[in-house]
Write an enzyme that holds these catalytic residues in place. Sequence first.
Site, PDB file in Angstrom:
ATOM      1  CD  GLU A 160      -2.961  -1.038   2.346  1.00 57.09           C
ATOM      2  OE1 GLU A 160      -2.862  -0.124   3.180  1.00 57.09           O
ATOM      3  OE2 GLU A 160      -3.907  -1.841   2.325  1.00 57.09           O
TER       4      GLU A 160
ATOM      5  CD  GLU B  93      -3.713  -5.871   4.011  1.00 59.53           C
ATOM      6  OE1 GLU B  93      -4.486  -5.012   4.489  1.00 59.53           O
ATOM      7  OE2 GLU B  93      -2.479  -5.752   4.017  1.00 59.53           O
TER       8      GLU B  93
END
Length: 449
Positions: free
Chosen positions: A168, A353
Amino acid sequence: MLKYRFPDGFTWGVSSSSYQIEGAASQDGRGPSIWDSFCREPNRIARDENGSVACDHYNRMESDIELIAKTINANAYRFSIAWPRVLPEGEGHVNPAGIGFYDRLVDKLLEQGIKPVCTCYHWDLPLALQKKHGGWQSRRVAELFAEYCEILGTHLGDRVDTWCTLNEPEVVLTAGYRTGVHAPGLMLDEKGVRQVTHHLLLAHGLGTQALRKSITRQGARIGLVHNSTSYSPLTESAEDISATREVFHCENSWLLSPVSHGVYPAELWRELDKNVPETEDGDLAVIATSTDYLGINTYFSTAMVSGERGEIPFEKHYPRTLMNWPVTPDTLYWTTRFVHELYGGKKPLMITESGSAWPDKPQSDNGTSVVNDLARIVYLREHLKGIHRAIEEGLPLEGYFVWSIMDNFEWSAGYEKRFGLIYIDYENQKRIPKASAEWYRNVIKWNGF
Ligand code: FCB
Protein backbone atom coordinates in the site's frame (compact mmCIF):
# COMPACT_ATOMS: atom_id res chain seq x y z
CA MET A 1 -24.55 -28.90 -3.17
CA LEU A 2 -22.32 -25.87 -3.02
CA LYS A 3 -23.86 -22.73 -4.38
CA TYR A 4 -20.52 -20.95 -4.76
CA ARG A 5 -17.75 -23.19 -6.01
CA PHE A 6 -14.22 -21.91 -6.66
CA PRO A 7 -11.72 -23.09 -9.27
CA ASP A 8 -9.31 -25.89 -8.35
CA GLY A 9 -6.05 -24.50 -7.07
CA PHE A 10 -7.62 -21.24 -5.86
CA THR A 11 -5.37 -19.65 -3.22
CA TRP A 12 -7.08 -19.29 0.15
CA GLY A 13 -4.85 -17.26 2.43
CA VAL A 14 -4.53 -15.24 5.59
CA SER A 15 -2.45 -12.07 6.08
CA SER A 16 -0.43 -10.30 8.74
CA SER A 17 2.45 -7.82 9.01
CA SER A 18 5.60 -7.72 11.10
CA TYR A 19 5.10 -4.63 13.26
CA GLN A 20 1.46 -5.50 13.92
CA ILE A 21 2.13 -8.96 15.37
CA GLU A 22 5.79 -9.70 16.10
CA GLY A 23 6.58 -7.63 19.20
CA ALA A 24 10.13 -8.45 20.42
CA ALA A 25 11.04 -4.94 19.36
CA SER A 26 14.56 -4.99 20.76
CA GLN A 27 15.20 -8.71 20.81
CA ASP A 28 18.05 -10.45 18.99
CA GLY A 29 19.55 -7.30 17.52
CA ARG A 30 16.48 -5.80 15.81
CA GLY A 31 17.06 -2.10 15.16
CA PRO A 32 14.35 0.48 15.89
CA SER A 33 11.77 1.27 13.22
CA ILE A 34 9.92 4.53 12.58
CA TRP A 35 6.89 2.94 14.28
CA ASP A 36 8.77 2.34 17.54
CA SER A 37 9.63 6.01 17.78
CA PHE A 38 6.26 7.27 16.47
CA CYS A 39 4.43 5.25 19.15
CA ARG A 40 6.52 6.92 21.84
CA GLU A 41 5.23 10.37 20.86
CA PRO A 42 2.26 11.23 23.10
CA ASN A 43 -1.24 11.17 21.57
CA ARG A 44 -0.19 9.60 18.29
CA ILE A 45 -1.77 6.22 19.04
CA ALA A 46 -5.06 5.47 20.80
CA ARG A 47 -4.38 4.97 24.51
CA ASP A 48 -0.68 5.52 23.69
CA GLU A 49 -0.34 1.85 22.78
CA ASN A 50 2.58 0.45 20.78
CA GLY A 51 3.79 -2.68 19.01
CA SER A 52 6.70 -3.54 21.28
CA VAL A 53 4.98 -6.73 22.53
CA ALA A 54 1.95 -7.03 20.20
CA CYS A 55 1.07 -10.74 19.78
CA ASP A 56 4.61 -11.80 20.73
CA HIS A 57 4.57 -13.73 17.46
CA TYR A 58 8.37 -13.51 17.22
CA ASN A 59 8.60 -15.87 20.21
CA ARG A 60 5.58 -17.98 19.30
CA MET A 61 6.06 -18.34 15.57
CA GLU A 62 6.22 -22.14 15.44
CA SER A 63 3.04 -22.71 17.44
CA ASP A 64 1.24 -19.87 15.59
CA ILE A 65 1.95 -21.48 12.22
CA GLU A 66 0.81 -24.86 13.56
CA LEU A 67 -2.38 -23.17 14.74
CA ILE A 68 -2.97 -21.68 11.27
CA ALA A 69 -2.50 -25.11 9.75
CA LYS A 70 -4.70 -26.84 12.29
CA THR A 71 -7.59 -24.43 12.77
CA ILE A 72 -7.82 -22.85 9.32
CA ASN A 73 -5.79 -25.01 6.98
CA ALA A 74 -5.11 -21.98 4.78
CA ASN A 75 -2.99 -22.83 1.77
CA ALA A 76 -1.08 -19.53 1.83
CA TYR A 77 0.17 -17.15 4.51
CA ARG A 78 1.10 -13.56 3.69
CA PHE A 79 3.54 -12.11 6.23
CA SER A 80 5.96 -9.20 6.08
CA ILE A 81 9.62 -8.91 6.91
CA ALA A 82 10.77 -6.27 9.36
CA TRP A 83 13.54 -4.45 7.50
CA PRO A 84 15.17 -3.33 10.81
CA ARG A 85 15.32 -6.93 12.01
CA VAL A 86 17.34 -7.92 8.97
CA LEU A 87 19.34 -4.67 8.65
CA PRO A 88 19.27 -2.87 12.02
CA GLU A 89 20.72 0.28 10.42
CA GLY A 90 18.69 -0.12 7.23
CA GLU A 91 21.87 -0.83 5.25
CA GLY A 92 25.24 -2.47 5.75
CA HIS A 93 25.44 -5.09 8.49
CA VAL A 94 22.99 -8.02 8.15
CA ASN A 95 21.71 -9.33 11.48
CA PRO A 96 21.95 -13.15 11.31
CA ALA A 97 19.29 -13.66 14.00
CA GLY A 98 16.91 -11.39 12.07
CA ILE A 99 17.17 -13.14 8.74
CA GLY A 100 17.33 -16.44 10.65
CA PHE A 101 13.85 -15.83 12.05
CA TYR A 102 12.33 -15.49 8.57
CA ASP A 103 14.33 -18.46 7.38
CA ARG A 104 12.71 -20.60 10.09
CA LEU A 105 9.29 -19.07 9.38
CA VAL A 106 9.49 -20.00 5.70
CA ASP A 107 10.61 -23.54 6.56
CA LYS A 108 7.85 -23.91 9.10
CA LEU A 109 5.24 -22.82 6.57
CA LEU A 110 6.50 -25.30 3.99
CA GLU A 111 6.56 -28.04 6.60
CA GLN A 112 2.90 -27.34 7.30
CA GLY A 113 2.00 -27.26 3.61
CA ILE A 114 1.39 -23.49 3.50
CA LYS A 115 2.70 -21.31 0.64
CA PRO A 116 4.90 -18.46 1.92
CA VAL A 117 3.79 -15.07 0.53
CA CYS A 118 6.34 -12.51 1.62
CA THR A 119 5.93 -8.71 1.76
CA CYS A 120 9.25 -6.88 1.80
CA TYR A 121 7.92 -3.58 3.18
CA HIS A 122 4.82 -3.22 5.34
CA TRP A 123 5.65 0.22 6.77
CA ASP A 124 8.28 -0.47 9.45
CA LEU A 125 11.16 1.50 7.94
CA PRO A 126 14.44 1.36 9.89
CA LEU A 127 14.59 4.52 12.02
CA ALA A 128 18.20 5.03 10.93
CA LEU A 129 17.01 5.66 7.35
CA GLN A 130 14.46 8.21 8.52
CA LYS A 131 17.08 10.08 10.53
CA LYS A 132 19.81 9.93 7.95
CA HIS A 133 17.83 10.44 4.73
CA GLY A 134 14.35 11.65 5.71
CA GLY A 135 12.87 8.26 4.81
CA TRP A 136 11.06 8.06 1.48
CA GLN A 137 11.78 11.73 0.81
CA SER A 138 15.13 10.53 -0.41
CA ARG A 139 15.83 8.68 -3.63
CA ARG A 140 18.64 6.91 -1.78
CA VAL A 141 16.09 4.98 0.30
CA ALA A 142 14.60 3.51 -2.89
CA GLU A 143 18.08 2.28 -3.82
CA LEU A 144 18.65 0.91 -0.32
CA PHE A 145 15.31 -0.87 -0.54
CA ALA A 146 16.60 -2.70 -3.61
CA GLU A 147 19.75 -3.73 -1.72
CA TYR A 148 17.56 -5.04 1.10
CA CYS A 149 15.37 -6.95 -1.39
CA GLU A 150 18.43 -8.57 -2.87
CA ILE A 151 19.42 -9.81 0.60
CA LEU A 152 15.92 -11.25 1.08
CA GLY A 153 15.97 -12.84 -2.37
CA THR A 154 19.37 -14.39 -1.70
CA HIS A 155 18.35 -15.89 1.65
CA LEU A 156 14.74 -16.85 1.03
CA GLY A 157 14.36 -16.83 -2.74
CA ASP A 158 14.77 -20.57 -3.07
CA ARG A 159 11.54 -21.17 -1.10
CA VAL A 160 9.18 -18.16 -1.08
CA ASP A 161 6.27 -18.70 -3.46
CA THR A 162 5.09 -15.11 -3.93
CA TRP A 163 6.77 -11.76 -3.25
CA CYS A 164 5.04 -8.45 -2.56
CA THR A 165 7.43 -5.51 -2.90
CA LEU A 166 5.56 -2.73 -1.05
CA ASN A 167 2.34 -2.88 0.88
CA GLU A 168 0.00 0.00 0.00
CA PRO A 169 2.28 2.85 -1.12
CA GLU A 170 -0.80 5.07 -1.10
CA VAL A 171 -1.21 4.73 2.67
CA VAL A 172 2.51 5.30 3.25
CA LEU A 173 2.49 8.59 1.40
CA THR A 174 -0.92 9.86 2.52
CA ALA A 175 -0.93 8.82 6.17
CA GLY A 176 2.84 9.01 6.68
CA TYR A 177 3.76 12.14 4.72
CA ARG A 178 0.58 14.15 4.03
CA THR A 179 -1.76 13.89 7.03
CA GLY A 180 0.86 12.61 9.47
CA VAL A 181 -1.40 10.10 11.24
CA HIS A 182 1.07 7.27 10.60
CA ALA A 183 4.82 7.14 11.12
CA PRO A 184 6.90 9.15 10.38
CA GLY A 185 4.08 11.64 11.10
CA LEU A 186 5.06 14.30 8.55
CA MET A 187 2.78 16.82 6.87
CA LEU A 188 4.60 17.73 3.68
CA ASP A 189 3.44 20.11 0.98
CA GLU A 190 2.17 18.84 -2.38
CA LYS A 191 5.57 18.75 -4.01
CA GLY A 192 7.06 16.84 -1.08
CA VAL A 193 4.26 14.27 -1.14
CA ARG A 194 4.66 13.77 -4.90
CA GLN A 195 8.38 13.25 -4.45
CA VAL A 196 7.72 10.57 -1.81
CA THR A 197 5.26 8.94 -4.26
CA HIS A 198 7.87 8.83 -6.97
CA HIS A 199 10.45 7.29 -4.66
CA LEU A 200 8.02 4.62 -3.48
CA LEU A 201 7.20 3.69 -7.07
CA LEU A 202 10.87 3.62 -7.91
CA ALA A 203 11.51 1.40 -4.88
CA HIS A 204 8.88 -1.01 -6.19
CA GLY A 205 10.60 -1.15 -9.60
CA LEU A 206 14.14 -1.44 -8.26
CA GLY A 207 13.01 -3.96 -5.66
CA THR A 208 11.34 -6.08 -8.35
CA GLN A 209 14.58 -6.10 -10.36
CA ALA A 210 16.66 -7.00 -7.29
CA LEU A 211 14.34 -9.88 -6.41
CA ARG A 212 14.27 -11.11 -10.00
CA LYS A 213 18.06 -11.21 -9.97
CA SER A 214 18.43 -13.02 -6.64
CA ILE A 215 15.56 -15.52 -6.32
CA THR A 216 16.02 -19.04 -7.64
CA ARG A 217 12.67 -20.72 -7.07
CA GLN A 218 11.08 -21.66 -10.40
CA GLY A 219 7.70 -20.05 -10.89
CA ALA A 220 8.00 -17.64 -7.93
CA ARG A 221 5.95 -14.50 -8.52
CA ILE A 222 6.64 -10.84 -7.78
CA GLY A 223 4.10 -8.01 -7.57
CA LEU A 224 2.98 -4.82 -5.88
CA VAL A 225 0.18 -4.63 -3.30
CA HIS A 226 -2.08 -1.67 -4.04
CA ASN A 227 -4.88 -0.53 -1.77
CA SER A 228 -7.49 0.56 -4.17
CA THR A 229 -9.65 3.59 -3.54
CA SER A 230 -12.79 1.76 -4.53
CA TYR A 231 -16.09 2.74 -6.09
CA SER A 232 -19.03 0.56 -7.06
CA PRO A 233 -21.88 1.63 -9.33
CA LEU A 234 -25.15 2.00 -7.49
CA THR A 235 -27.02 0.41 -10.41
CA GLU A 236 -25.64 -1.71 -13.23
CA SER A 237 -26.77 0.66 -15.98
CA ALA A 238 -24.10 1.27 -18.61
CA GLU A 239 -24.00 4.97 -17.60
CA ASP A 240 -23.41 4.26 -13.93
CA ILE A 241 -20.76 1.67 -14.68
CA SER A 242 -18.85 3.95 -16.99
CA ALA A 243 -19.11 6.95 -14.62
CA THR A 244 -17.83 4.78 -11.79
CA ARG A 245 -14.96 3.42 -13.86
CA GLU A 246 -13.93 6.98 -14.65
CA VAL A 247 -13.84 8.02 -10.99
CA PHE A 248 -12.01 4.81 -10.12
CA HIS A 249 -9.40 5.66 -12.74
CA CYS A 250 -8.99 9.23 -11.42
CA GLU A 251 -8.34 7.94 -7.92
CA ASN A 252 -6.03 5.03 -8.73
CA SER A 253 -4.19 5.93 -11.93
CA TRP A 254 -1.48 8.10 -10.39
CA LEU A 255 -0.08 4.94 -8.79
CA LEU A 256 -1.22 2.22 -11.16
CA SER A 257 -0.63 3.92 -14.54
CA PRO A 258 3.12 4.29 -13.94
CA VAL A 259 3.35 0.73 -12.62
CA SER A 260 1.25 -0.86 -15.36
CA HIS A 261 1.74 1.44 -18.33
CA GLY A 262 4.97 3.30 -17.53
CA VAL A 263 3.38 6.78 -17.60
CA TYR A 264 2.09 9.30 -15.11
CA PRO A 265 -1.42 10.43 -16.12
CA ALA A 266 -1.09 13.55 -18.31
CA GLU A 267 -3.95 15.48 -16.62
CA LEU A 268 -2.43 14.92 -13.22
CA TRP A 269 0.90 16.20 -14.45
CA ARG A 270 -0.78 19.34 -15.82
CA GLU A 271 -2.66 19.92 -12.59
CA LEU A 272 0.44 19.48 -10.47
CA ASP A 273 2.26 22.10 -12.47
CA LYS A 274 5.28 23.19 -10.42
CA ASN A 275 4.64 20.47 -7.87
CA VAL A 276 5.65 17.62 -10.17
CA PRO A 277 8.35 15.44 -8.58
CA GLU A 278 11.98 15.39 -9.71
CA THR A 279 12.52 12.35 -11.88
CA GLU A 280 15.46 10.97 -13.81
CA ASP A 281 15.60 9.55 -17.32
CA GLY A 282 14.62 5.91 -17.29
CA ASP A 283 12.72 6.06 -13.97
CA LEU A 284 9.38 5.22 -15.53
CA ALA A 285 10.83 2.19 -17.29
CA VAL A 286 12.13 0.99 -13.92
CA ILE A 287 8.77 1.62 -12.25
CA ALA A 288 7.03 -0.37 -14.98
CA THR A 289 9.43 -3.34 -14.67
CA SER A 290 7.34 -6.34 -15.52
CA THR A 291 5.71 -8.16 -12.60
CA ASP A 292 3.78 -11.42 -12.37
CA TYR A 293 0.59 -10.42 -10.60
CA LEU A 294 -1.03 -7.44 -8.91
CA GLY A 295 -2.19 -7.60 -5.30
CA ILE A 296 -5.25 -5.59 -4.29
CA ASN A 297 -6.32 -4.65 -0.79
CA THR A 298 -9.86 -3.38 -0.49
CA TYR A 299 -12.08 -2.93 2.54
CA PHE A 300 -15.05 -0.93 1.24
CA SER A 301 -16.22 1.15 -1.69
CA THR A 302 -18.27 4.26 -2.28
CA ALA A 303 -21.43 3.94 -4.35
CA MET A 304 -21.54 6.05 -7.52
CA VAL A 305 -24.19 7.14 -9.97
CA SER A 306 -23.51 8.93 -13.23
CA GLY A 307 -23.29 12.70 -13.06
CA GLU A 308 -22.69 12.76 -9.32
CA ARG A 309 -19.91 11.71 -7.01
CA GLY A 310 -19.27 11.21 -3.33
CA GLU A 311 -21.17 9.25 -0.79
CA ILE A 312 -24.71 8.37 -1.74
CA PRO A 313 -27.00 9.43 1.12
CA PHE A 314 -28.45 6.02 1.89
CA GLU A 315 -24.96 4.66 2.56
CA LYS A 316 -25.49 6.29 5.93
CA HIS A 317 -27.74 3.38 6.73
CA TYR A 318 -25.27 0.67 5.77
CA PRO A 319 -23.94 -1.41 8.64
CA ARG A 320 -20.48 -0.23 9.70
CA THR A 321 -17.56 -2.14 11.11
CA LEU A 322 -15.71 -1.05 14.22
CA MET A 323 -13.44 1.02 11.94
CA ASN A 324 -16.61 2.88 10.93
CA TRP A 325 -16.13 1.55 7.39
CA PRO A 326 -19.38 0.76 5.56
CA VAL A 327 -20.05 -2.87 4.69
CA THR A 328 -20.18 -2.87 0.88
CA PRO A 329 -19.58 -6.43 -0.38
CA ASP A 330 -19.77 -5.32 -4.04
CA THR A 331 -16.32 -3.83 -3.66
CA LEU A 332 -14.51 -7.07 -4.43
CA TYR A 333 -16.26 -7.62 -7.73
CA TRP A 334 -16.05 -4.03 -8.97
CA THR A 335 -12.52 -3.41 -7.80
CA THR A 336 -11.30 -6.58 -9.48
CA ARG A 337 -13.15 -5.69 -12.66
CA PHE A 338 -11.96 -2.09 -12.87
CA VAL A 339 -8.35 -2.96 -11.99
CA HIS A 340 -8.39 -5.67 -14.64
CA GLU A 341 -9.95 -3.43 -17.30
CA LEU A 342 -7.80 -0.39 -16.60
CA TYR A 343 -4.43 -1.78 -15.52
CA GLY A 344 -4.39 -5.55 -15.45
CA GLY A 345 -4.21 -6.80 -19.02
CA LYS A 346 -3.70 -10.53 -18.72
CA LYS A 347 -2.02 -10.21 -15.35
CA PRO A 348 -3.33 -12.44 -12.54
CA LEU A 349 -4.88 -10.53 -9.64
CA MET A 350 -5.06 -11.47 -6.00
CA ILE A 351 -7.03 -9.95 -3.16
CA THR A 352 -4.14 -9.68 -0.70
CA GLU A 353 -6.27 -8.15 2.10
CA SER A 354 -9.97 -8.05 2.88
CA GLY A 355 -11.58 -8.20 6.31
CA SER A 356 -13.37 -6.40 9.11
CA ALA A 357 -12.99 -5.33 12.74
CA TRP A 358 -15.72 -6.03 15.28
CA PRO A 359 -15.98 -5.73 19.07
CA ASP A 360 -15.23 -9.43 19.60
CA LYS A 361 -15.40 -10.81 23.15
CA PRO A 362 -14.79 -14.33 24.41
CA GLN A 363 -17.67 -16.07 26.17
CA SER A 364 -17.64 -19.18 28.21
CA ASP A 365 -19.30 -22.21 26.66
CA ASN A 366 -19.27 -25.03 29.23
CA GLY A 367 -15.97 -23.78 30.57
CA THR A 368 -14.34 -23.30 27.14
CA SER A 369 -13.75 -19.79 25.77
CA VAL A 370 -15.42 -19.15 22.43
CA VAL A 371 -15.72 -16.05 20.26
CA ASN A 372 -18.92 -15.97 18.24
CA ASP A 373 -18.01 -13.38 15.63
CA LEU A 374 -21.07 -13.86 13.45
CA ALA A 375 -20.73 -10.40 11.88
CA ARG A 376 -17.33 -11.37 10.49
CA ILE A 377 -18.75 -14.58 9.02
CA VAL A 378 -21.52 -12.63 7.28
CA TYR A 379 -18.96 -10.08 6.07
CA LEU A 380 -16.74 -12.80 4.61
CA ARG A 381 -19.58 -14.73 3.05
CA GLU A 382 -21.01 -11.67 1.30
CA HIS A 383 -17.60 -10.52 0.09
CA LEU A 384 -16.69 -13.95 -1.26
CA LYS A 385 -19.79 -13.80 -3.44
CA GLY A 386 -18.20 -10.80 -5.19
CA ILE A 387 -15.03 -12.79 -5.81
CA HIS A 388 -17.07 -15.67 -7.10
CA ARG A 389 -18.88 -13.43 -9.57
CA ALA A 390 -15.57 -12.00 -10.79
CA ILE A 391 -14.22 -15.48 -11.44
CA GLU A 392 -17.46 -16.64 -13.12
CA GLU A 393 -17.15 -13.70 -15.51
CA GLY A 394 -13.62 -14.79 -16.41
CA LEU A 395 -11.61 -12.19 -14.52
CA PRO A 396 -8.13 -13.56 -13.67
CA LEU A 397 -8.54 -13.56 -9.90
CA GLU A 398 -6.40 -16.27 -8.34
CA GLY A 399 -6.42 -15.79 -4.60
CA TYR A 400 -8.03 -14.28 -1.55
CA PHE A 401 -6.34 -13.42 1.77
CA VAL A 402 -8.28 -12.56 4.91
CA TRP A 403 -6.95 -9.67 6.96
CA SER A 404 -5.99 -10.85 9.46
CA ILE A 405 -4.91 -14.19 10.79
CA MET A 406 -5.00 -12.82 14.34
CA ASP A 407 -6.04 -9.68 16.22
CA ASN A 408 -3.17 -7.21 16.19
CA PHE A 409 -1.86 -3.67 16.58
CA GLU A 410 -4.04 -1.66 14.20
CA TRP A 411 -1.59 1.24 13.76
CA SER A 412 -2.86 4.53 15.21
CA ALA A 413 -6.08 2.82 16.36
CA GLY A 414 -4.12 0.49 18.66
CA TYR A 415 -5.41 -2.87 19.87
CA GLU A 416 -9.12 -2.15 20.19
CA LYS A 417 -9.93 -2.84 16.53
CA ARG A 418 -9.84 -6.62 16.26
CA PHE A 419 -9.53 -7.95 12.70
CA GLY A 420 -8.40 -11.49 13.46
CA LEU A 421 -9.80 -14.92 12.71
CA ILE A 422 -7.95 -15.80 15.91
CA TYR A 423 -8.65 -13.83 19.09
CA ILE A 424 -5.65 -12.65 21.12
CA ASP A 425 -5.97 -12.18 24.86
CA TYR A 426 -3.26 -9.55 25.33
CA GLU A 427 -3.12 -10.17 29.10
CA ASN A 428 -1.72 -13.68 28.69
CA GLN A 429 -1.15 -14.07 24.92
CA LYS A 430 -3.73 -16.83 24.78
CA ARG A 431 -4.98 -17.59 21.24
CA ILE A 432 -8.68 -18.41 20.77
CA PRO A 433 -9.80 -19.30 17.23
CA LYS A 434 -13.04 -17.43 16.53
CA ALA A 435 -16.13 -18.95 14.93
CA SER A 436 -15.08 -17.28 11.66
CA ALA A 437 -11.88 -19.35 11.66
CA GLU A 438 -13.95 -22.51 11.60
CA TRP A 439 -16.24 -21.08 8.93
CA TYR A 440 -13.27 -20.11 6.73
CA ARG A 441 -11.70 -23.51 7.30
CA ASN A 442 -14.82 -25.13 5.85
CA VAL A 443 -14.83 -22.81 2.84
CA ILE A 444 -11.25 -23.87 2.16
CA LYS A 445 -12.01 -27.52 2.70
CA TRP A 446 -14.93 -27.51 0.28
CA ASN A 447 -13.41 -24.90 -2.01
CA GLY A 448 -16.69 -23.05 -1.79
CA PHE A 449 -19.75 -22.52 0.35
C1 FCB B 1 -4.52 -2.07 5.61
C2 FCB B 1 -3.13 -2.42 6.12
C3 FCB B 1 -3.12 -3.47 7.18
C4 FCB B 1 -4.26 -3.30 8.17
C5 FCB B 1 -5.57 -3.15 7.43
C6 FCB B 1 -6.77 -3.02 8.33
O1 FCB B 1 -4.51 -0.80 5.06
O2 FCB B 1 -2.33 -2.88 5.05
O3 FCB B 1 -1.86 -3.42 7.83
O4 FCB B 1 -4.00 -2.26 9.01
O5 FCB B 1 -5.51 -2.05 6.59
